[in-house]
Design a protein around this motif. Structure first.
Motif, PDB file in Angstrom:
ATOM      1  N   LEU A 145      59.000  51.281  40.536  1.00  0.00           N
ATOM      2  CA  LEU A 145      57.419  50.892  40.682  1.00  0.00           C
ATOM      3  C   LEU A 145      57.144  49.770  41.486  1.00  0.00           C
ATOM      4  CD1 LEU A 145      55.447  52.390  37.862  1.00  0.00           C
ATOM      5  CD2 LEU A 145      55.899  53.504  40.035  1.00  0.00           C
ATOM      6  N   ARG A 146      57.956  48.910  41.064  1.00  0.00           N
ATOM      7  CA  ARG A 146      57.702  47.357  41.641  1.00  0.00           C
ATOM      8  C   ARG A 146      57.116  47.208  43.063  1.00  0.00           C
ATOM      9  NH1 ARG A 146      61.827  42.531  40.721  1.00  0.00           N
ATOM     10  NH2 ARG A 146      61.504  42.367  43.003  1.00  0.00           N
ATOM     11  N   PRO A 147      57.917  47.814  44.027  1.00  0.00           N
ATOM     12  CA  PRO A 147      57.174  47.874  45.430  1.00  0.00           C
ATOM     13  C   PRO A 147      55.809  48.282  45.558  1.00  0.00           C
ATOM     14  CG  PRO A 147      59.324  48.586  45.596  1.00  0.00           C
ATOM     15  CD  PRO A 147      59.038  48.799  44.148  1.00  0.00           C
ATOM     16  N   ALA A 148      55.666  49.340  44.782  1.00  0.00           N
ATOM     17  CA  ALA A 148      54.316  49.974  44.966  1.00  0.00           C
ATOM     18  C   ALA A 148      53.401  49.143  44.075  1.00  0.00           C
ATOM     19  CB  ALA A 148      54.261  51.584  44.283  1.00  0.00           C
ATOM     20  N   LEU A 149      53.730  48.582  43.001  1.00  0.00           N
ATOM     21  CA  LEU A 149      52.745  47.699  42.355  1.00  0.00           C
ATOM     22  C   LEU A 149      52.420  46.563  42.990  1.00  0.00           C
ATOM     23  CD1 LEU A 149      54.341  47.729  38.771  1.00  0.00           C
ATOM     24  CD2 LEU A 149      52.255  48.686  39.176  1.00  0.00           C
ATOM     25  N   MET A 150      53.486  45.970  43.843  1.00  0.00           N
ATOM     26  CA  MET A 150      53.257  44.694  44.513  1.00  0.00           C
ATOM     27  C   MET A 150      52.222  44.907  45.812  1.00  0.00           C
ATOM     28  SD  MET A 150      56.798  42.817  44.990  1.00  0.00           S
ATOM     29  CE  MET A 150      56.590  42.261  46.724  1.00  0.00           C
ATOM     30  N   ALA A 151      52.608  46.172  46.267  1.00  0.00           N
ATOM     31  CA  ALA A 151      51.657  46.586  47.515  1.00  0.00           C
ATOM     32  C   ALA A 151      50.069  46.642  47.043  1.00  0.00           C
ATOM     33  CB  ALA A 151      52.063  47.806  48.232  1.00  0.00           C
ATOM     34  N   SER A 152      50.134  47.358  45.898  1.00  0.00           N
ATOM     35  CA  SER A 152      48.609  47.862  45.610  1.00  0.00           C
ATOM     36  C   SER A 152      48.119  46.624  44.959  1.00  0.00           C
ATOM     37  CB  SER A 152      48.741  48.841  44.367  1.00  0.00           C
ATOM     38  OG  SER A 152      49.256  48.474  43.250  1.00  0.00           O
ATOM     39  N   PHE A 153      48.828  45.383  44.505  1.00  0.00           N
ATOM     40  CA  PHE A 153      48.371  44.343  43.776  1.00  0.00           C
ATOM     41  C   PHE A 153      47.507  43.530  45.142  1.00  0.00           C
ATOM     42  CE2 PHE A 153      47.914  39.927  43.095  1.00  0.00           C
ATOM     43  CZ  PHE A 153      47.370  40.107  41.755  1.00  0.00           C
ATOM     44  N   VAL A 154      48.427  43.463  46.419  1.00  0.00           N
ATOM     45  CA  VAL A 154      47.920  42.764  47.431  1.00  0.00           C
ATOM     46  C   VAL A 154      46.463  43.447  47.869  1.00  0.00           C
ATOM     47  CG1 VAL A 154      48.345  42.071  49.839  1.00  0.00           C
ATOM     48  CG2 VAL A 154      50.159  41.994  47.971  1.00  0.00           C
ATOM     49  N   LEU A 155      46.704  44.800  48.155  1.00  0.00           N
ATOM     50  CA  LEU A 155      45.631  45.649  48.549  1.00  0.00           C
ATOM     51  C   LEU A 155      44.425  45.399  47.696  1.00  0.00           C
ATOM     52  CD1 LEU A 155      45.520  47.362  51.121  1.00  0.00           C
ATOM     53  CD2 LEU A 155      45.929  49.219  49.647  1.00  0.00           C
ATOM     54  N   CYS A 156      44.380  45.677  46.428  1.00  0.00           N
ATOM     55  CA  CYS A 156      43.473  45.252  45.390  1.00  0.00           C
ATOM     56  C   CYS A 156      42.801  44.067  45.469  1.00  0.00           C
ATOM     57  CB  CYS A 156      43.982  45.591  43.894  1.00  0.00           C
ATOM     58  SG  CYS A 156      44.136  47.213  43.399  1.00  0.00           S
ATOM     59  N   PHE A 157      43.787  43.016  45.648  1.00  0.00           N
ATOM     60  CA  PHE A 157      43.201  41.573  45.708  1.00  0.00           C
ATOM     61  C   PHE A 157      42.402  41.343  47.082  1.00  0.00           C
ATOM     62  CE2 PHE A 157      43.721  37.169  46.654  1.00  0.00           C
ATOM     63  CZ  PHE A 157      43.109  36.432  45.311  1.00  0.00           C
ATOM     64  N   ALA A 158      43.006  42.222  48.092  1.00  0.00           N
ATOM     65  CA  ALA A 158      42.193  41.923  49.312  1.00  0.00           C
ATOM     66  C   ALA A 158      40.705  42.679  49.237  1.00  0.00           C
ATOM     67  CB  ALA A 158      42.889  42.584  50.460  1.00  0.00           C
ATOM     68  N   LEU A 159      40.807  43.847  48.719  1.00  0.00           N
ATOM     69  CA  LEU A 159      39.504  44.441  48.407  1.00  0.00           C
ATOM     70  C   LEU A 159      38.592  43.839  47.658  1.00  0.00           C
ATOM     71  CD1 LEU A 159      40.759  48.160  48.321  1.00  0.00           C
ATOM     72  CD2 LEU A 159      39.301  47.109  49.996  1.00  0.00           C
ATOM     73  N   SER A 160      39.051  43.123  46.497  1.00  0.00           N
ATOM     74  CA  SER A 160      38.084  42.506  45.577  1.00  0.00           C
ATOM     75  C   SER A 160      37.579  41.158  46.272  1.00  0.00           C
ATOM     76  CB  SER A 160      38.885  42.327  44.381  1.00  0.00           C
ATOM     77  OG  SER A 160      38.450  41.225  43.617  1.00  0.00           O
ATOM     78  N   PHE A 161      38.429  40.613  46.861  1.00  0.00           N
ATOM     79  CA  PHE A 161      38.033  39.607  47.605  1.00  0.00           C
ATOM     80  C   PHE A 161      36.830  39.696  48.349  1.00  0.00           C
ATOM     81  CE2 PHE A 161      38.372  35.782  50.575  1.00  0.00           C
ATOM     82  CZ  PHE A 161      38.478  34.837  49.757  1.00  0.00           C
ATOM     83  N   ASP A 162      36.922  40.736  49.067  1.00  0.00           N
ATOM     84  CA  ASP A 162      36.008  40.961  50.151  1.00  0.00           C
ATOM     85  C   ASP A 162      34.720  41.946  49.410  1.00  0.00           C
ATOM     86  OD1 ASP A 162      34.758  40.911  52.531  1.00  0.00           O
ATOM     87  OD2 ASP A 162      35.808  42.744  53.311  1.00  0.00           O
TER      88      ASP A 162
END
Lengths: 263, 298
Positions: free
Chosen positions: A184-201
């Motif tokens: 799952l690691r790649p998926a977790l990393m990808a979704s963390f970055v995506l979540c972070f970007a969304l949360s930031f904005d």
């Protein structure tokens, strides 16, 4: 199939137009960060970096707060949606479909609705607005994205890896830790970055749920309602830099495997 | 010879009680959290929409007056109408203009394609408020665009189209939401198997014909996503109308927002939100009807 030359020219022209519309305002703001404007005219003889110095500590604090909220909310959303994804991945049964429907609801509906629904609920439950309510709002919004990325990866993995691990005598916990999680690691990393970007904005939900402390977008919102200020233009420069790095990173995470299969 | 087997059998047995608990807690998380975070609030929201405000407190007495007001109040009706027009116009323009860009992305080589992707992703990831701010800089009676048009002698009066008004809201939304149209369309184009296009070409179909009978129908799923994404984001937004709508550019999102601020009429705001949810649901239902004729599976 190769496209006709004239088609390509038209496509390029339209794309150039879009990019001009997308970047025109941004470039304009960047120029105003260095060159003061008076009465709609640039004062080219007064180029300076004064605007950058006028960014005050308030904004930096708001920025820090936003980073913290983004980090915590993304982590929580990831943990929760991994749990839900493990349960829902098989996809069978009405209960699972119902949970999926619920998780996607805040994503499909305009954010203002999710924000207001949470706002009213917090008020009914006598929970005062604070950073905590903002955090809950962010997690709610992010669940759909995190869930979607993780469950897709889980389904791609298929059952055979897990079955093999269990057949070889690993417990479910061991299987999760040594087989499922590394996959799952790649998926977790990808979704963390995506979540972070969304949360930031995230602005709309935050604006409705925030208490005293304001996050970065909320702070900007407050500044902008007061009108034009060169320090906002200076911030545009920083934000452009950050979002460029972020999007390079995201595209690297999501695209490489596919882009090689170009016709 | 039986020793290793004993060991192997023992591990799962040891873990089983703990595991059972773990799996149970997983099920509990899976059900309780979405219900508490999403279903609960939406239900409370729905209930509040049947209430009213009395002496600055919300009283829930299950009356329909808020919904009656939405249908009866001509101002509200007009705002809803205008919001729908803005939403539809934004969705159509974004999709129409976004399609060629997505198509270009599809036919470019890997390096240029990645560059173009980054070019579209950067504005997407930029702070939403900041983007609207930068667009607002250009709009307005004294904004950069009108200033430029007047200074260059192209127009004698500031053009209303570029002022802080409904037009401003439409222009801003279109420019901000364009990437939301490009990416879904690109993904659907990218999924079309090259073999289908090659087969059509081998059988003698012209480029135009291949586009309209093979590529375009197969890209409709992306077009549908693009239309719904941009429409839903456009009608639900309150930040854009609040910042570039000027004094008159009210949209549904903006009135809802004001009910929870200065207007202080939460039940009416809730009823308007439920109305908005119904619009979104209808839009999503319509979007599922946009699909290629016949059944395509690959």
């Amino acid at each position: 199939m190769k496209s006709a030359r004239s088609t390509v020219v038209v496509l390029c022209a339209v794309t150039a137009l879009i990019l001009a519309v997308l970047y025109g305002p941004i470039l304009m703001a960047i120029v105003t960060a260095f060159v003061p404007m008076r009465g709609g005219v640039f004062q080219w003889d007064q180029v300076s970096i004064v605007a950058f110095e006028s960014i005050n500590g308030d904004i930096v604090d708001a920025l820090k707060l936003t980073l913290i909220v983004g980090f915590v909310a993304s982590t929580i959303a990831l943990a929760i949606s991994t749990g839900i994804a493990l349960y829902c991945a098989p996809g069978a049964g009405l209960g699972r479909k119902f949970i999926e429907f619920l998780i996607f609801l805040p994503f499909v509906m305009p954010p203002i609705i999710t924000g207001l629904a949470l706002l009213i609920s917090f008020r009914e439950a006598d929970v005062p607005r604070s950073l905590l309510t903002v955090l809950v709002g962010h997690v709610t919004i992010l669940l759909a994205i995190a869930y979607r990325t993780i469950v897709t990866r889980l389904r791609e993995m298929g059952a055979s890896l897990v079955e093999a691990s269990l057949d070889l005598g690993a417990s479910r916990l061991q299987t999760f830790w040594w087989v499922v999680l590394p996959n799952l690691r790649p998926a977790l990393m990808a979704s963390f970055v995506l979540c972070f970007a969304l949360s930031f904005d995230e602005t709309m939900v935050t604006l409705l749920l925030t208490g005293g402390q304001s996050t970065f977008p909320v702070r900007l919102w407050g500044m902008m309602r007061l009108g034009f200020s060169p320090s906002i233009s200076a911030l545009v420069v920083y934000i452009l830099a950050v979002s460029t790095v972020l999007s390079l990173f995201l595209i690297r995470l999501f695209v490489p495997a596919r882009s090689k299969a170009v016709a | 010879m039986g020793h290793p087997q004993v060991n192997f059998r023992k591990t799962p047995e040891l873990g089983s009680a703990r595991e059972a608990r773990l799996i149970n807690s997983l099920v509990v998380i899976a059900y309780i959290l979405p219900i508490a975070l999403i279903l609960g609030p939406f239900c409370i929201f729905f209930v509040v929409s049947f209430g009213r405000v009395e002496a600055s407190a919300v009283v829930i007495d299950f009356n329909l007056s808020n919904y009656v007001r939405i249908l009866a109040d001509s101002t509200v009706r007009m705002v809803i109408g205008r919001t729908l027009v803005i939403g539809i116009a934004t969705a159509l323009v974004c999709t129409l203009v976004g399609f060629p860009a997505a198509y270009l992305m599809k036919i470019l080589g890997p390096t240029r394609r990645s560059l173009l992707m980054v070019a579209f992703a950067v504005p997407l990831l930029m702070s939403y408020v900041i983007k609207i701010y930068t667009v607002r800089n250009l709009l307005g009676t004294n904004g950069v665009i009108n200033h430029f048009l007047m200074a260059s002698g192209l127009v004698s009066q500031p053009l209303e189209f570029f002022t802080l008004s409904y037009y401003g809201v439409f222009l801003t939304l279109t420019s901000v939401l364009l990437p939301f149209a490009v990416f879904p369309i690109f993904l659907s184009l990218d999924r079309i198997p090259a073999s289908l296009v090659e087969a059509a070409a081998d059988l003698g179909a012209s480029r135009t014909r291949i586009f309209w009978t093979v590529i375009f129908p197969l890209s409709l799923s992306g077009v549908a996503v693009s239309l719904t994404f941009t429409f839903v984001l456009a009608i639900g937004d309150f930040i854009t109308p609040e910042l570039v709508g000027g004094p008159n550019g009210f949209t549904l999102g903006r009135i809802i927002f004001s009910q929870f601020g200065l207007g202080f009429n939460w039940p009416f705001g809730a009823a308007l939100s439920i109305f908005m949810m119904m619009i979104v649901t209808v839009a999503l239902a319509l979007a599922t009807r946009i699909r290629p004729p016949g059944k395509v599976t690959f």
